[in-house]
Design a protein around this motif. Structure first.
Motif, short mmCIF file in Angstrom:
data_model
loop_
_atom_site.label_atom_id
_atom_site.label_comp_id
_atom_site.label_asym_id
_atom_site.label_seq_id
_atom_site.Cartn_x
_atom_site.Cartn_y
_atom_site.Cartn_z
N SER A 1 0.83 -1.20 0.00
CA SER A 1 0.00 0.00 0.00
C SER A 1 0.87 1.25 0.00
O SER A 1 2.05 1.22 0.36
CB SER A 1 -0.90 0.01 1.23
OG SER A 1 -0.13 0.20 2.41
N TYR A 2 0.25 2.36 -0.36
CA TYR A 2 0.95 3.64 -0.29
C TYR A 2 1.35 3.92 1.16
O TYR A 2 2.46 4.40 1.42
CB TYR A 2 0.07 4.76 -0.84
CG TYR A 2 0.77 6.10 -0.82
CD1 TYR A 2 1.79 6.38 -1.73
CD2 TYR A 2 0.43 7.07 0.11
CE1 TYR A 2 2.46 7.59 -1.71
CE2 TYR A 2 1.09 8.30 0.13
CZ TYR A 2 2.10 8.55 -0.78
OH TYR A 2 2.77 9.76 -0.75
N GLU A 3 0.48 3.59 2.09
CA GLU A 3 0.80 3.80 3.51
C GLU A 3 2.07 3.04 3.91
O GLU A 3 2.95 3.58 4.58
CB GLU A 3 -0.36 3.35 4.38
CG GLU A 3 -0.11 3.56 5.86
CD GLU A 3 -1.33 3.35 6.73
OE1 GLU A 3 -1.14 3.24 7.95
OE2 GLU A 3 -2.47 3.32 6.20
N GLN B 1 -5.72 11.50 -1.54
CA GLN B 1 -5.55 10.31 -0.70
C GLN B 1 -4.09 10.20 -0.23
O GLN B 1 -3.83 9.94 0.94
CB GLN B 1 -5.97 9.05 -1.44
CG GLN B 1 -5.83 7.79 -0.60
CD GLN B 1 -6.15 6.52 -1.37
OE1 GLN B 1 -6.37 6.54 -2.58
NE2 GLN B 1 -6.16 5.41 -0.67
N GLN B 2 -3.14 10.39 -1.13
CA GLN B 2 -1.73 10.33 -0.74
C GLN B 2 -1.40 11.45 0.25
O GLN B 2 -0.65 11.23 1.20
CB GLN B 2 -0.82 10.40 -1.96
CG GLN B 2 -0.79 9.13 -2.77
CD GLN B 2 0.28 9.14 -3.85
OE1 GLN B 2 0.99 10.13 -4.06
NE2 GLN B 2 0.42 8.02 -4.54
N LEU B 3 -1.95 12.63 0.03
CA LEU B 3 -1.73 13.74 0.96
C LEU B 3 -2.21 13.36 2.36
O LEU B 3 -1.49 13.56 3.34
CB LEU B 3 -2.45 15.00 0.47
CG LEU B 3 -2.55 16.16 1.47
CD1 LEU B 3 -1.20 16.68 1.88
CD2 LEU B 3 -3.42 17.27 0.88
N GLU B 4 -3.40 12.83 2.46
CA GLU B 4 -3.97 12.46 3.76
C GLU B 4 -3.14 11.38 4.46
O GLU B 4 -2.87 11.48 5.65
CB GLU B 4 -5.42 12.00 3.58
CG GLU B 4 -6.35 13.12 3.19
CD GLU B 4 -7.71 12.65 2.71
OE1 GLU B 4 -7.98 11.42 2.68
OE2 GLU B 4 -8.53 13.53 2.35
N VAL B 5 -2.72 10.38 3.71
CA VAL B 5 -1.90 9.31 4.29
C VAL B 5 -0.57 9.86 4.79
O VAL B 5 -0.15 9.59 5.92
CB VAL B 5 -1.67 8.17 3.26
CG1 VAL B 5 -0.58 7.21 3.73
CG2 VAL B 5 -2.96 7.43 2.99
N SER C 1 4.40 17.97 -0.30
CA SER C 1 4.16 18.93 -1.38
C SER C 1 3.44 18.26 -2.55
O SER C 1 3.63 17.07 -2.80
CB SER C 1 5.48 19.49 -1.90
OG SER C 1 6.18 20.15 -0.88
N PRO C 2 2.66 19.03 -3.30
CA PRO C 2 2.02 18.45 -4.49
C PRO C 2 3.08 18.07 -5.52
O PRO C 2 4.11 18.73 -5.65
CB PRO C 2 1.12 19.57 -5.01
CG PRO C 2 1.56 20.81 -4.32
CD PRO C 2 2.31 20.44 -3.10
#
Length: 154
Positions: A65-67, A103-107, A128-129
């Motif tokens: 997962s990304y997490e 979603q990636q930002l939140e994680v 950062s974006p």
């Protein structure tokens, strides 16, 4: 396949670290986060382009997962040193997560917050974006596979 982009100091070692993780299917190193179009290593190493040395990771979300990748990112470097990893000093070596979507930002923000609660030192990792990713010169790709385990910064 999904994409993650991280800056964690010298990209040679970061790439070698992530290549050994199950679910990471492809990596490439490069430069991102700056204001110069198509920068070269010679430009980025001056610290004037705003770019970070970074790794672009293509991964299989059914295997990792990304997490889990973000947790590994925080394990592979010191996220408490501003613009520095070991002997490498400058904004191009900063700790940064370039998120691809909300979603990636939140994680990333959640994991950074949890680590800050546990750490005696402040986590200085930027979140950062994502910006344009410029692939580094070929001799930087898979550097440790080609050249052994030379230290970064040499």
């Amino acid at each position: 396949m999904e994409k993650a982009v991280f800056g964690a100091g010298c990209f040679w070692g970061v790439e070698a670290f992530f290549e050994g993780i199950r679910g990471v299917e492809e990596t490439r190193v490069g430069y991102t986060g700056g204001h110069v179009e198509s920068p070269s290593y010679e430009e980025v190493k001056t610290g004037t382009t705003g770019h970070a040395e970074a790794i672009e990771i293509w991964y299989n979300p059914w295997k990792i997962s990304y997490e889990e990748l973000v947790i590994k990112f925080f394990e592979c470097h010191n996220p408490t040193t501003m613009n520095r990893q070991g002997i490498d000093v400058g904004t191009q070596y900063r700790s940064v997560i370039f998120f691809q979507n909300l979603q990636q930002l939140e994680v990333a923000a959640r994991i950074k917050s949890k680590l800050n609660q546990k750490s005696s030192k402040k986590i200085v990792t930027e979140i950062s974006p994502a910006k344009e990713f410029y692939q580094a010169e070929e001799y930087h790709q898979k550097y440790f596979q080609k050249n052994g385990t030379l230290a970064c910064g040499i």
